[in-house]
Design a protein around this motif. Structure first.
Motif, PDB file in Angstrom:
ATOM      1  N   PHE A  29      40.454   9.412 -41.648  1.00  0.00           N
ATOM      2  CA  PHE A  29      41.832   9.006 -41.421  1.00  0.00           C
ATOM      3  C   PHE A  29      42.246   8.050 -42.537  1.00  0.00           C
ATOM      4  N   LEU A  30      43.538   7.787 -42.651  1.00  0.00           N
ATOM      5  CA  LEU A  30      44.047   6.893 -43.688  1.00  0.00           C
ATOM      6  C   LEU A  30      44.333   5.510 -43.119  1.00  0.00           C
ATOM      7  N   SER A  31      44.081   4.503 -43.959  1.00  0.00           N
ATOM      8  CA  SER A  31      44.293   3.123 -43.540  1.00  0.00           C
ATOM      9  C   SER A  31      44.645   2.279 -44.759  1.00  0.00           C
ATOM     10  N   ASN A  32      45.308   1.152 -44.509  1.00  0.00           N
ATOM     11  CA  ASN A  32      45.571   0.189 -45.582  1.00  0.00           C
ATOM     12  C   ASN A  32      44.361  -0.701 -45.846  1.00  0.00           C
ATOM     13  N   TYR A  33      43.263  -0.406 -45.175  1.00  0.00           N
ATOM     14  CA  TYR A  33      42.007  -1.126 -45.401  1.00  0.00           C
ATOM     15  C   TYR A  33      41.013  -0.189 -46.052  1.00  0.00           C
ATOM     16  N   LYS A  34      40.066  -0.784 -46.739  1.00  0.00           N
ATOM     17  CA  LYS A  34      39.002  -0.032 -47.399  1.00  0.00           C
ATOM     18  C   LYS A  34      37.674  -0.609 -46.924  1.00  0.00           C
ATOM     19  N   ILE A  35      36.718   0.255 -46.613  1.00  0.00           N
ATOM     20  CA  ILE A  35      35.380  -0.204 -46.242  1.00  0.00           C
ATOM     21  C   ILE A  35      34.579  -0.388 -47.521  1.00  0.00           C
ATOM     22  N   ILE A  36      34.004  -1.568 -47.685  1.00  0.00           N
ATOM     23  CA  ILE A  36      33.217  -1.888 -48.874  1.00  0.00           C
ATOM     24  C   ILE A  36      31.767  -1.465 -48.601  1.00  0.00           C
ATOM     25  N   ALA A  37      31.302  -0.469 -49.363  1.00  0.00           N
ATOM     26  CA  ALA A  37      29.960   0.064 -49.141  1.00  0.00           C
ATOM     27  C   ALA A  37      29.487   0.822 -50.367  1.00  0.00           C
ATOM     28  N   HIS A  38      28.181   1.002 -50.465  1.00  0.00           N
ATOM     29  CA  HIS A  38      27.601   1.794 -51.555  1.00  0.00           C
ATOM     30  C   HIS A  38      27.835   3.285 -51.283  1.00  0.00           C
ATOM     31  N   SER A  39      27.658   3.682 -50.031  1.00  0.00           N
ATOM     32  CA  SER A  39      27.915   5.078 -49.637  1.00  0.00           C
ATOM     33  C   SER A  39      29.376   5.181 -49.200  1.00  0.00           C
ATOM     34  N   ASP A  40      29.682   6.147 -48.341  1.00  0.00           N
ATOM     35  CA  ASP A  40      31.066   6.268 -47.851  1.00  0.00           C
ATOM     36  C   ASP A  40      31.416   5.224 -46.795  1.00  0.00           C
ATOM     37  N   GLY A  41      30.438   4.429 -46.357  1.00  0.00           N
ATOM     38  CA  GLY A  41      30.706   3.324 -45.439  1.00  0.00           C
ATOM     39  C   GLY A  41      30.906   3.713 -43.991  1.00  0.00           C
ATOM     40  N   ASP A  42      30.455   4.895 -43.597  1.00  0.00           N
ATOM     41  CA  ASP A  42      30.621   5.349 -42.206  1.00  0.00           C
ATOM     42  C   ASP A  42      29.626   4.605 -41.309  1.00  0.00           C
ATOM     43  N   VAL A  43      30.067   3.450 -40.793  1.00  0.00           N
ATOM     44  CA  VAL A  43      29.184   2.616 -39.975  1.00  0.00           C
ATOM     45  C   VAL A  43      28.701   3.336 -38.720  1.00  0.00           C
ATOM     46  N   VAL A  44      29.485   4.283 -38.232  1.00  0.00           N
ATOM     47  CA  VAL A  44      29.109   5.018 -37.023  1.00  0.00           C
ATOM     48  C   VAL A  44      27.920   5.932 -37.322  1.00  0.00           C
ATOM     49  N   LEU A  45      28.026   6.753 -38.370  1.00  0.00           N
ATOM     50  CA  LEU A  45      26.915   7.647 -38.701  1.00  0.00           C
ATOM     51  C   LEU A  45      25.690   6.873 -39.160  1.00  0.00           C
ATOM     52  N   HIS A  46      25.890   5.749 -39.846  1.00  0.00           N
ATOM     53  CA  HIS A  46      24.750   4.926 -40.270  1.00  0.00           C
ATOM     54  C   HIS A  46      23.987   4.392 -39.062  1.00  0.00           C
ATOM     55  N   SER A  47      24.715   3.868 -38.100  1.00  0.00           N
ATOM     56  CA  SER A  47      24.039   3.282 -36.945  1.00  0.00           C
ATOM     57  C   SER A  47      23.441   4.363 -36.041  1.00  0.00           C
ATOM     58  N   ILE A  48      24.086   5.512 -35.930  1.00  0.00           N
ATOM     59  CA  ILE A  48      23.491   6.603 -35.149  1.00  0.00           C
ATOM     60  C   ILE A  48      22.203   7.063 -35.824  1.00  0.00           C
ATOM     61  N   ALA A  49      22.241   7.271 -37.143  1.00  0.00           N
ATOM     62  CA  ALA A  49      21.036   7.699 -37.861  1.00  0.00           C
ATOM     63  C   ALA A  49      19.903   6.685 -37.673  1.00  0.00           C
ATOM     64  N   ASN A  50      20.218   5.409 -37.769  1.00  0.00           N
ATOM     65  CA  ASN A  50      19.188   4.380 -37.582  1.00  0.00           C
ATOM     66  C   ASN A  50      18.649   4.366 -36.158  1.00  0.00           C
ATOM     67  N   SER A  51      19.502   4.603 -35.173  1.00  0.00           N
ATOM     68  CA  SER A  51      19.008   4.613 -33.785  1.00  0.00           C
ATOM     69  C   SER A  51      18.101   5.816 -33.548  1.00  0.00           C
ATOM     70  N   LEU A  52      18.439   6.971 -34.131  1.00  0.00           N
ATOM     71  CA  LEU A  52      17.587   8.155 -33.995  1.00  0.00           C
ATOM     72  C   LEU A  52      16.246   7.933 -34.685  1.00  0.00           C
ATOM     73  N   LEU A  53      16.277   7.399 -35.904  1.00  0.00           N
ATOM     74  CA  LEU A  53      15.035   7.116 -36.628  1.00  0.00           C
ATOM     75  C   LEU A  53      14.189   6.099 -35.869  1.00  0.00           C
ATOM     76  N   GLY A  54      14.835   5.088 -35.334  1.00  0.00           N
ATOM     77  CA  GLY A  54      14.109   4.072 -34.573  1.00  0.00           C
ATOM     78  C   GLY A  54      13.444   4.636 -33.328  1.00  0.00           C
ATOM     79  N   ALA A  55      14.133   5.538 -32.657  1.00  0.00           N
ATOM     80  CA  ALA A  55      13.580   6.123 -31.430  1.00  0.00           C
ATOM     81  C   ALA A  55      12.268   6.861 -31.692  1.00  0.00           C
ATOM     82  N   VAL A  56      12.142   7.479 -32.872  1.00  0.00           N
ATOM     83  CA  VAL A  56      10.915   8.231 -33.197  1.00  0.00           C
ATOM     84  C   VAL A  56      10.028   7.460 -34.169  1.00  0.00           C
TER      85      VAL A  56
END
Length: 153
Positions: A29-56
């Motif tokens: 979506f479009l916003s007047n804000y920008k997420i500052i990150a090395h990747s695309d900054g998708d905090v949702v996918l980052h945290s889901i990936a980390n929770s899945l990795l942590g579970a195993v």
């Protein structure tokens, strides 16, 4: 057998004079804000990936996708999620519950779109997306995730 994972990811956000593409849970979506990150900054996918990795007990995304590595610059976080999904092949997602916290970007009207995107990416409808605010002037976006995995039969 069930396994539980939990994770958090936070990025700084910055107000800009133009519309920027933001991606959360794979939904753009479009916003007047920008997420500052090395990747695309998708905090949702980052945290889901980390929770899945942590579970195993497979570590965290920083081990596999260093922010010091130039090849990960502007990386599509769907690749990170796909990597994590490959690590949990013996399991299926029982459910995922997440909360996105952000003061500046109001997400209430986007929760259904983010949830639909996640359901497609994760191949499950057992996803719950909540949004809340910091209740003060914070220039961050954070996502908290809990996941429950179940051994495939």
């Amino acid at each position: 057998m069930f396994l539980i994972g939990q994770a958090i990811d936070t990025h700084k956000i910055k107000k800009t004079n133009k519309k920027n593409k933001i991606t959360l849970g794979g939904f753009c979506f479009l916003s007047n804000y920008k997420i500052i990150a090395h990747s695309d900054g998708d905090v949702v996918l980052h945290s889901i990936a980390n929770s899945l990795l942590g579970a195993v007990q497979a570590g965290d995304i920083g081990q596999y996708f260093s922010d010091k590595d130039p090849k990960n610059k502007n990386l599509d976080s769907k690749k990170i999620l796909s990597f994590a999904m490959n690590k949990i092949k013996k399991y299926e997602i029982n459910n995922i519950d997440l909360t996105i916290q952000c003061e500046k970007i109001i997400l209430n009207n986007l929760k259904k779109d983010i949830c639909a995107s996640l359901s497609k990416l994760l191949k499950t409808k057992k996803v719950n997306v909540k949004a809340t605010r910091f209740e003060k002037n914070e220039d961050y976006i954070t996502c908290y995730v809990s996941c429950l995995l179940r051994l495939k039969k």
